[in-house]
Scaffold this motif. Structure first.
Motif, short mmCIF file in Angstrom:
data_model
loop_
_atom_site.label_atom_id
_atom_site.label_comp_id
_atom_site.label_asym_id
_atom_site.label_seq_id
_atom_site.Cartn_x
_atom_site.Cartn_y
_atom_site.Cartn_z
N PRO A 262 16.15 0.12 70.52
CA PRO A 262 16.01 1.32 70.28
C PRO A 262 14.64 1.70 71.25
O PRO A 262 13.65 1.01 71.72
CB PRO A 262 15.47 0.61 68.60
N VAL A 263 14.78 2.69 71.56
CA VAL A 263 13.74 3.71 72.56
C VAL A 263 12.86 4.65 71.54
O VAL A 263 13.85 5.14 71.41
CB VAL A 263 15.02 4.21 73.83
N ASP A 264 11.88 4.68 72.21
CA ASP A 264 10.48 5.72 71.63
C ASP A 264 10.84 6.86 73.00
O ASP A 264 10.33 6.69 74.06
CB ASP A 264 9.44 5.13 71.68
N GLU A 265 11.87 7.75 72.49
CA GLU A 265 12.62 8.77 73.13
C GLU A 265 11.30 9.34 73.35
O GLU A 265 11.21 9.77 75.24
CB GLU A 265 13.43 9.82 73.24
N ARG A 266 9.91 9.85 72.87
CA ARG A 266 9.15 10.75 72.91
C ARG A 266 8.24 10.04 73.80
O ARG A 266 7.40 10.52 74.65
CB ARG A 266 8.15 11.31 71.68
N GLN A 267 7.59 8.95 73.94
CA GLN A 267 7.57 8.06 75.16
C GLN A 267 7.68 7.69 76.11
O GLN A 267 7.71 8.10 77.85
CB GLN A 267 6.60 6.36 74.49
#
Length: 561
Positions: A262-267
């Motif tokens: 999973p990727v922290d899209e906002r970051q």
């Protein structure tokens, strides 16, 4: 000893023959990549092509036609552990693509083409891209193998790909050596910043080889070749100095592209936006920096209007620079024009751009909305994830992404261009009434240097009463543009000569000074055509005739350039 030398010599020759014999098998795995551009880009390019043809620039029009064929570069097959099939290539090969095709050509000329490929993921810094096949098809059971052993300087390498030949591309397989196994290059001519690492080699690489593999001979793998890099660039001013991205960098890229973590899209977006803001602080034009962040849709939707704005408002040096980019790569030129258009809206009249992040939110479509504080004003922008990278899709009211709004702006521009109000040369002909003398024909020839006019005019009365007035004048025109029509008040002062003959024996001649005022009416429906109404009052100087002061009321039609 002699037998041993002969044995090793024969072994070397056999290896070379085997390697080149297996080169034909590479054709099944190394393909020619062609770009299919965004429909709006194609429409705009065809407009340019049509305009060039009408103006007689057939060579330039042909260049655009060839460019739209989308011959781009090379790529090769990679098959993941789960059997999924991909094409590896350079990011610069596929940038601005809406979809792609890859063609494999055998030695007998037979071709196999796969259409509808899409960009799966890119790394702009590494200049790498990975493409996936339409509907997830798996046409290959294996791809090229990678050689993870670091290459040694002096070892033999091979380059494969499809460099361009005129308007086509042809298979090329070349041999060379590694001349530097680990080199970093200067990123900019005026900077000490380096980028890389690269493998420097001497195997022939030409435009179109980009994205193709750099290989070494290796037994026991498909084609008896293994990938050690991806060819990406050549030194312009050096001979046989070509550069490939090493395989360890490719493996890191593939792992990132195919990762299921999973990727922290906002970051991820926040980091991208931070890099965007930092680049805008440079004490120079920054449209080249902005261009790196624009989505394909942003360029396609806004390019035509941006080019009009560029030609109308940009400094000559900027126009020349973007024209140079356009002549090399029309789509990159369009991208640069949109970037300048956005920069021009950001830049204050004096000083540098002052920009900071205000907030990051999401809209109803699930895309991120980034609000900037630009020179004290809040400007909203939409960012979309394109090939794994966040890009600027809209920017305030400047690059809106709304095609209907852009089309409306373009119609306004076209109307403004068609609504001619400033003329270098214009002619008029019409009817006038010379008070006390009767109806007359009027003709005039005028030169214009905005807002001034310089004219020569003739009024000649019809019928038995003879009256002719030849005059020159200096005037001023002040256009008032009202969308598709313009009303232009004008006035002037002049001098001339009047000839009269009321009977056979009565010849009159006088010099006159004149004052004139009137209105011109112009429409964009017929560019250059106008109607005008005017009143001229002549003050006569009695020489031979006692002709009194008199007025002329005139109506005429004209055409201007």
């Amino acid at each position: 000893m002699f037998k041993r030398i002969v044995f090793f010599l024969m072994l070397f020759l056999f290896a070379g023959i085997l390697c080149f014999g297996q080169a034909s098998a590479l054709r099944d795995y190394v393909g020619l990549i062609k770009i299919n551009y965004h429909s709006d880009v194609i429409e705009l390019m065809n407009k340019f092509k049509s305009n060039l043809e009408k103006r007689g620039y057939s060579k330039d029009a042909k260049a655009i036609e060839n460019y739209l064929q989308g011959i781009s570069g090379s790529g090769f097959v990679y098959v993941a552990a789960d059997g999924s099939c991909y094409i590896l290539t350079n990011e610069h090969v596929v940038s601005q693509a809406d979809s792609l095709s890859v063609t494999f050509e055998r030695t007998d000329g037979a071709k196999t083409t796969y259409d509808g490929l899409k960009i799966f993921y890119v790394d702009e810094d590494k200049d790498l891209a990975i493409l996936y096949f339409e509907n997830g098809i798996k046409p290959f059971t294996q791809g090229l193998s990678f050689n993870i052993t670091p290459p040694e300087e002096g070892s033999t390498v091979f380059a494969a790909g499809f460099p361009g030949m005129g308007n086509t591309a042809a298979w090329q397989y070349s041999q060379g050596i590694i001349s530097n196994a680990n080199i970093r290059l200067q990123k900019y001519a005026d900077s000490d910043e380096l980028f890389g690492p690269f493998i420097q080699h001497t195997a022939q690489v030409d435009p179109g080889n980009s994205g193709g593999p750099l290989l070494v001979a290796k037994q026991g793998v498909p084609t008896n070749h293994a990938v050690i890099g991806i060819n990406t660039l050549s030194a312009r001013w050096r001979q046989a100095a070509n550069y490939a991205i090493p395989v360890d960098q490719i493996n890191v890229f593939i792992a990132s592209a195919l990762s299921s973590e999973p990727v922290d899209e906002r970051q991820l977006l926040a980091k991208r936006v931070d890099e965007f803001i930092k680049g805008l602080g440079a004490n120079k034009y920054v449209y080249d920096h902005i261009a790196e962040y624009l989505s394909n849709g942003c360029t396609a939707t806004n390019a035509e209007y941006a080019i009009y704005e560029l030609l109308e408002k940009a400094p000559r040096a900027v126009i020349q620079d973007i024209d140079r980019i356009f002549s090399t790569n029309p789509v990159d030129g369009m991208n640069a024009a949109v970037a300048w258009y956005i920069e021009n809206s950001m830049r204050p009249r004096t000083g540098d751009i002052k920009i900071s992040l205000d907030s990051i939110d999401t809209n109803d479509l699930g895309n991120f909305v980034v609000s900037f504080n630009v020179n004290g004003s809040i400007v909203k922008s939409e960012w979309v994830k394109e090939y794994g990278v966040y890009r600027l899709n809209t920017y305030g009211d400047i690059a809106t992404g709304e095609k209907s709004r852009m089309e409306s702006r373009l119609r306004t521009i076209e109307q403004n261009q068609a609504l001619k109000t400033n003329y270098i040369l214009f002619l008029t002909a019409g009817y006038s009434n010379v008070f006390d003398y009767g109806s007359a024909l009027n003709l005039s020839l005028n030169l214009g240097i905005r807002p001034f006019t310089y004219g020569l005019e003739l009024h000649s009365v019809l019928g038995d009463t003879k009256y002719s007035n030849i005059a020159t004048d200096v005037g001023i025109m002040i256009p008032i543009r009202l969308k598709i029509i313009a009303i232009t008040p004008f006035g002037g002062i002049g001098t001339g000569a009047i000839f009269t003959r009321e009977t056979v024996d009565s010849l009159g001649f006088t010099i006159n000074l004149s004052l004139r005022g009137g209105l011109m009416f112009t429409t964009s429906a017929v560019p250059g055509l106008f109607l005008r109404a005017y009143y001229t009052h002549n003050f006569t100087v009695k020489i031979i005739s006692n002709l009194p002061n008199h007025g002329i009321l005139g109506f005429s039609a004209g055409f201007g350039l």
